[in-house]
Design a protein around this motif. Sequence first.
Motif, short mmCIF file in Angstrom:
data_model
loop_
_atom_site.label_atom_id
_atom_site.label_comp_id
_atom_site.label_asym_id
_atom_site.label_seq_id
_atom_site.Cartn_x
_atom_site.Cartn_y
_atom_site.Cartn_z
N GLN A 116 -10.95 3.10 7.28
CA GLN A 116 -11.81 2.17 6.55
C GLN A 116 -12.13 0.94 7.40
OE1 GLN A 116 -8.99 2.43 3.03
NE2 GLN A 116 -10.93 1.98 2.04
N LEU A 132 0.83 -1.20 0.00
CA LEU A 132 0.00 0.00 0.00
C LEU A 132 0.87 1.25 0.00
CD1 LEU A 132 -2.66 -0.91 2.74
CD2 LEU A 132 -2.84 -1.22 0.27
N SER A 133 0.35 2.32 -0.58
CA SER A 133 1.04 3.61 -0.51
C SER A 133 0.90 4.16 0.91
CB SER A 133 0.41 4.59 -1.50
OG SER A 133 -0.90 4.95 -1.08
N ILE A 180 -6.48 3.27 5.53
CA ILE A 180 -7.05 1.96 5.82
C ILE A 180 -7.49 1.83 7.28
CG2 ILE A 180 -4.93 0.72 6.40
CD1 ILE A 180 -6.04 -1.60 4.65
N TYR A 192 -13.31 4.97 1.06
CA TYR A 192 -11.91 5.31 0.78
C TYR A 192 -11.71 6.80 0.55
CZ TYR A 192 -7.40 5.91 -1.32
OH TYR A 192 -6.14 6.36 -1.59
N GLU A 197 -2.66 5.16 1.51
CA GLU A 197 -3.50 3.99 1.76
C GLU A 197 -3.23 3.38 3.13
OE1 GLU A 197 -3.99 2.45 -2.85
OE2 GLU A 197 -2.16 1.98 -1.72
N ASN A 198 -1.97 3.37 3.57
CA ASN A 198 -1.62 2.85 4.89
C ASN A 198 -2.31 3.63 6.00
OD1 ASN A 198 0.50 0.66 5.62
ND2 ASN A 198 1.24 1.52 3.69
N ALA A 244 -9.19 8.87 2.70
CA ALA A 244 -8.00 9.41 2.03
C ALA A 244 -7.91 10.92 2.21
CB ALA A 244 -8.01 9.04 0.55
#
Length: 136
Positions: A34, A23-24, A31, A41, A27-28, A45
């Motif tokens: 999430q 994951l970028s 998440i 997302y 995203e890290n 984000a």
Amino acid sequence: MRLLEETPDAALISDSLPLRANLSVLENVAIVLQYRRNMNYDAAADRAWALLGRLGQTDSAFKRDPDLGSEQRFAAKLARALILPQPIILIERPGLLLPDTHYPAFLDAALTAVEDLFEQCWIVDYTWNEPLYAPR
């Protein structure tokens, strides 16, 4: 670590808790929202991006772990720890996390940028390094 068992409302920043390599950074961090808050997302984000912005690390948002420097990796872990309200953050052995950085000044700047997001910061390090850190 017994300290974490005794302090379940703390978030740990440690070399032993790596970022997810697939994951970028964005995203890290996203998440967490999430998974824990069932947030979509885009909303997660946006919050992650804002937090990375406060840390001055938006340039690393789309990088994955192998492409990060130690400061970028630390900022990603700090953002991941703070994306949910946490009264206490624990930073384990900053010298290990930031081996090529003058880490007392870097930590001070990073923590000052987000100091309204936590009540306390505990730095777990060798006792002889205690003079390196400002009390928080």
